[in-house]
Design a protein around this motif. Structure first.
Motif: not given
Length: 193
Positions: A32, A34, A170-171, A173-175, A177-178
């Motif tokens: 990604s 990162c 992945e989950d 990192i999604d958390g 981001e928000s």
């Protein structure tokens, strides 16, 4: 997010699922784009996550105290290996270089790093997300303890919720981001008004 700090064990643990999670984490970060920031070791889950990030074409920054480097625990393949004089300096540089923090399974060193960086957020020293990669229920007992700590009034609910948790990178990192920073502890909020 361009740079993620990963705390994890200098041992691989008994179950191969932990090494696989470290491998998946390193690969995901590398693919990604990162940068991985970690403790600079070549052993245990630390070595696995770094190897996977490097193999995936990612940038890796390792920060290791000189007393561990001297014992030849440092990872020789890391592009940016920084040798520092103390554990305190290591943790500060890791914090400064990172946009978020992930704890994989590990021992007391991993727990110490996790709790310190989470405490810094609670005190307003940074506003970055902190999370657990809860592989195979490894952190279930800790999460239960933290819930009890909250129920007993020793940890504010907003700070308990600040520690994110997922079983896949992945989950998590999604958390991240928000993530919205909830603010400092109540006594510091009063002092700032």
């Amino acid at each position: 997010m361009t740079s993620i700090c990963v705390y994890c064990g200098s041992n691989a643990g008994k179950d191969p699922i932990y090494a696989q999670a470290a491998r998946d984490t390193g690969r995901f970060l590398g693919e990604s784009g990162c940068r991985l920031v970690y403790g600079g070791g070549r052993v245990g889950l630390m070595g696995v996550v770094a190897d996977a990030a490097i193999e995936a074409g990612g940038q890796v920054t390792g920060i290791i105290p000189d007393f561990l480097h001297v014992r030849e625990v440092a990872h020789g393949g890391v592009q940016d290996l920084q040798i520092v004089s103390s554990m305190h300096e290591r943790k500060q540089l890791m914090a400064d270089a990172s946009d978020a923090f992930v704890a994989l399974p590990g021992g007391i060193g991993t727990m110490e790093e996790l709790f310190e960086i989470w405490t810094w957020a609670q005190l307003g020293r940074h506003k970055k997300p902190v999370g657990l990669l809860n592989i195979n229920g490894y952190f279930d007992g800790l999460l239960e303890f933290l819930d009890n700590m909250t129920d007993e009034g020793f940890l504010m609910g907003k700070h308990r919720k600040m520690l994110l948790e997922a079983s896949r990178i992945e989950d998590l990192i999604d958390g991240f981001e928000s993530f919205t920073y909830p603010g400092v502890i109540a006594s510091l909020e009063r002092d700032q008004t």
